[in-house]
Scaffold this motif. Sequence first.
Motif, mmCIF file in Angstrom:
data_model
loop_
_atom_site.group_PDB
_atom_site.id
_atom_site.type_symbol
_atom_site.label_atom_id
_atom_site.label_comp_id
_atom_site.label_asym_id
_atom_site.label_seq_id
_atom_site.Cartn_x
_atom_site.Cartn_y
_atom_site.Cartn_z
ATOM 1 N N GLU A 88 0.832 -1.206 0.000
ATOM 2 C CA GLU A 88 0.000 0.000 0.000
ATOM 3 C C GLU A 88 0.866 1.254 0.000
ATOM 4 O OE1 GLU A 88 -3.497 2.139 2.720
ATOM 5 O OE2 GLU A 88 -2.735 0.142 3.265
ATOM 6 N N TYR A 89 1.968 1.235 0.764
ATOM 7 C CA TYR A 89 2.870 2.387 0.769
ATOM 8 C C TYR A 89 3.529 2.552 -0.596
ATOM 9 C CZ TYR A 89 6.344 5.767 2.355
ATOM 10 O OH TYR A 89 7.109 6.903 2.501
ATOM 11 N N ALA A 90 3.923 1.454 -1.223
ATOM 12 C CA ALA A 90 4.511 1.539 -2.570
ATOM 13 C C ALA A 90 3.520 2.166 -3.547
ATOM 14 C CB ALA A 90 4.937 0.148 -3.042
ATOM 15 N N ASP A 91 2.240 1.843 -3.411
ATOM 16 C CA ASP A 91 1.222 2.462 -4.282
ATOM 17 C C ASP A 91 1.132 3.963 -4.044
ATOM 18 O OD1 ASP A 91 0.520 0.124 -5.571
ATOM 19 O OD2 ASP A 91 -1.138 -0.352 -4.208
ATOM 20 N N ILE A 92 1.248 4.400 -2.776
ATOM 21 C CA ILE A 92 1.242 5.836 -2.471
ATOM 22 C C ILE A 92 2.426 6.508 -3.159
ATOM 23 C CG2 ILE A 92 1.494 7.550 -0.638
ATOM 24 C CD1 ILE A 92 0.041 5.581 1.232
ATOM 25 N N VAL A 93 3.594 5.871 -3.110
ATOM 26 C CA VAL A 93 4.779 6.432 -3.769
ATOM 27 C C VAL A 93 4.520 6.613 -5.260
ATOM 28 C CG1 VAL A 93 7.201 6.018 -4.350
ATOM 29 C CG2 VAL A 93 6.364 5.459 -2.059
ATOM 30 N N HIS A 118 13.135 10.232 -9.405
ATOM 31 C CA HIS A 118 13.864 8.974 -9.620
ATOM 32 C C HIS A 118 13.427 7.865 -8.668
ATOM 33 C CE1 HIS A 118 16.669 10.854 -12.347
ATOM 34 N NE2 HIS A 118 17.128 11.683 -11.445
ATOM 35 N N SER A 119 12.515 8.137 -7.756
ATOM 36 C CA SER A 119 12.235 7.190 -6.676
ATOM 37 C C SER A 119 11.732 5.844 -7.204
ATOM 38 C CB SER A 119 11.189 7.764 -5.723
ATOM 39 O OG SER A 119 11.724 8.765 -4.906
ATOM 40 N N ASP A 120 12.254 4.791 -6.572
ATOM 41 C CA ASP A 120 11.746 3.439 -6.790
ATOM 42 C C ASP A 120 10.809 3.108 -5.631
ATOM 43 O OD1 ASP A 120 11.777 0.568 -7.746
ATOM 44 O OD2 ASP A 120 12.657 0.332 -5.757
ATOM 45 N N PRO A 121 9.542 2.768 -5.912
ATOM 46 C CA PRO A 121 8.589 2.558 -4.807
ATOM 47 C C PRO A 121 9.079 1.583 -3.751
ATOM 48 C CG PRO A 121 7.424 2.665 -6.900
ATOM 49 C CD PRO A 121 8.892 2.673 -7.231
ATOM 50 N N GLY A 170 12.195 0.742 -3.166
ATOM 51 C CA GLY A 170 13.337 1.333 -2.489
ATOM 52 C C GLY A 170 12.905 2.256 -1.375
ATOM 53 N N GLU A 171 11.829 3.019 -1.601
ATOM 54 C CA GLU A 171 11.324 3.928 -0.565
ATOM 55 C C GLU A 171 10.667 3.143 0.571
ATOM 56 O OE1 GLU A 171 12.497 6.641 -0.767
ATOM 57 O OE2 GLU A 171 12.677 7.232 -2.860
ATOM 58 N N VAL A 172 10.025 2.023 0.259
ATOM 59 C CA VAL A 172 9.517 1.136 1.318
ATOM 60 C C VAL A 172 10.676 0.693 2.205
ATOM 61 C CG1 VAL A 172 8.543 -1.151 1.786
ATOM 62 C CG2 VAL A 172 7.484 0.314 0.060
ATOM 63 N N GLY A 173 11.779 0.277 1.562
ATOM 64 C CA GLY A 173 12.948 -0.150 2.319
ATOM 65 C C GLY A 173 13.527 0.958 3.166
ATOM 66 N N GLU A 174 13.467 2.202 2.660
ATOM 67 C CA GLU A 174 14.001 3.317 3.434
ATOM 68 C C GLU A 174 13.209 3.518 4.724
ATOM 69 O OE1 GLU A 174 14.804 8.093 2.881
ATOM 70 O OE2 GLU A 174 15.417 6.694 1.305
ATOM 71 N N THR A 175 11.884 3.376 4.667
ATOM 72 C CA THR A 175 11.097 3.530 5.893
ATOM 73 C C THR A 175 11.415 2.421 6.888
ATOM 74 O OG1 THR A 175 9.177 2.316 4.988
ATOM 75 C CG2 THR A 175 9.225 4.699 4.660
ATOM 76 N N HIS A 176 11.643 1.212 6.383
ATOM 77 C CA HIS A 176 12.041 0.127 7.295
ATOM 78 C C HIS A 176 13.375 0.454 7.953
ATOM 79 C CE1 HIS A 176 9.100 -3.185 6.810
ATOM 80 N NE2 HIS A 176 8.915 -2.686 5.584
ATOM 81 N N GLY A 177 14.322 0.964 7.156
ATOM 82 C CA GLY A 177 15.635 1.278 7.709
ATOM 83 C C GLY A 177 15.579 2.362 8.761
ATOM 84 N N LYS A 178 14.771 3.407 8.516
ATOM 85 C CA LYS A 178 14.678 4.495 9.489
ATOM 86 C C LYS A 178 13.989 4.032 10.769
ATOM 87 C CE LYS A 178 14.845 8.305 6.178
ATOM 88 N NZ LYS A 178 14.090 9.348 5.452
#
Length: 644
Positions: A119-124, A365-368, A370-378
């Motif tokens: 769902e977050y990837a879809d928002i991206v 340039h965002s990869d959906p 990749g941005e999901v992974g960034e939230t997990h990392g933070k």
Amino acid sequence: MTAPDPSSLLADLAGGSAPFALIARDGATVEVLTGDIVDVELLADIPLTDAAGTAREVLALVPYRQVRERGFVCHDDGAPLRCLVIDERVALPRAEVMASLPSSPVPLTDAGFDIADEEYADIVRRVIADEIGRGEGANFVIRRDFVAGVDTDPRVAALTWFRALLEHEKGAYWTFAVVTDGHIAVGASPEAHVSAQDGIVTMNPISGTFRHPAGGATAETLAEFLRSTKETEELFMVVDEELKMMSAVCSDGGRITGPHLKEMSRLTHTEYMLRGRSDLDPRDILRETMFAPTVTGSPMQNACTVIARHETAPRGYYSGVAALFTPNGAAEGATHDLDAPILIRTAYLVDGRLRVPVGATLVRHSDPYGEVGETHGKAAGVLGAIGAIPRDAPAAPPAADPDAPTAPRRPLGEDPAIAELLASRNDRLAPFWMNPQDPDGSGPFAGRTALVVDAEDRFTTMLAHQLRHLGLDTRIVHWSEVTDADLDAADLVVSGPGPGDPRDDTPRMEAMRHVVGRRTARRDPLLAVCLSHQILADALGIELMPLDRPHQGLQKSVDVFGEDASIGFYNTFTARVNPGDRRGISYGPDAPVSGSEIDVAADSTTGDVYALRGPGFASVQGHLESILSRDGMRTLERLIAHAL
């Protein structure tokens, strides 16, 4: 006076009911602050003096909803602007505090993200297509929350998490716990949003997130990250956005130093430092800099609108600041120093529920995923530190003599190859913003006035600063407040940039068309920038269209009337002519000037129009004020000279 025993003091705080705050920011001590809680409505209401006018120290938790003070939209959850009016401060040795704090893990129940990964990837995807792809801005930060239940006593949980962050999260600007009635915030913020001390304002834009691989970061893995175009441009865009704020509060506009690395337990970030001089009240500085683009987006006003469209729940204190106002002894003016970290990498505990909000910066340039992974990392940076998830194991040392002493690991920023990669980023940036600057009223256009019309992109504050360097007596007026008398009185009108589709019929677009139309009809000097350049081109009958790929934070070298210029672009739409056309274009019947009077700077392949000039006007698609415009000042001076 005998120093208090840390064990007794912390036990009293854990077992009591009075509000308190713990702050670790110097590496050696923990400051223990106690006092009374006062909730206020506005930043101006933060009680920096008592009834007798005596200055006092205040720690304020500023929620995201305070953006309403700047006229921006948000989901208003009523989170209070909470002030701890400090009546006692004690500094304790960090090691003794850690030894006195509880360390048993705090159990969590029903833990997980409130928004599923897919769902977050879809928002991206939607933000990239519907917002960045339609010219609403260059980058946006959309959050999701890690949530869980907590049965442990809230004050004990707060002290336990504070100790864990002190021990396991390195590189934080502030590690803190703020405990008040019904609300607890515990965090390790890597980022100072704004500080003011002895008249020097400092901002610290941090962007670009390198998630450490298993076993820890190495120079080789970090170098790959530093070569990423996406990560580099992401940092440049937030520096541009914070320079807008610096130019609004500092007489000298702000100077860039860096870039540097911010190394933490699971993440490494890239950062710059911005510094300038200001004599404003620190509460005014805080208002003009609400809030960091690293946690909202740019341009700021439209970023708030986009956040409201794509986040369904209020932010609370996430992306706000913790602001410590400390008396500095001045009798008037800025009577307090300010130290204000961003409220990120922070755990909130309310009514037995833990919430750890995290966001990713979305760019073209965002990869959906990749941005999901960034939230997990933070989230993992906080959750791993407090023991909610497994902590990272340290990297295995290289094979060596087992009897040789173990040397401490050198910071990655000191590796020669890494230092060279970081320094090379500045080769792309405008020298104007890298050097000390303070307008002195001289310059090629001294004695003339300029009016900058703000179309809801505060690049206008940077433009105004550059205009003052060129000698122009400059003021900024919002598009909704500018009058014909204002327009007619100025020697030069700069019609500014802004978000959105220039073909729309919104009140803002109509107002900007009026600005451009009135000045060109009267042949009064006009410089039109970005959005206003497109509006001018449309008035001349030149076709407008969306780009196949938005130019948000893109640096290009283009021909501007016979001179090559390296310029930063932030546009989704473009004016376009037949490639190679420069004069004699067939303009519409209502155009204010004939085609033979117009000179066009356009791409020889695509026909994208980079600049226009004619009788009394000039325009440019790029942002000459951006840090990405190495030739910005030279090009700006040329275009103004033509218009005047």
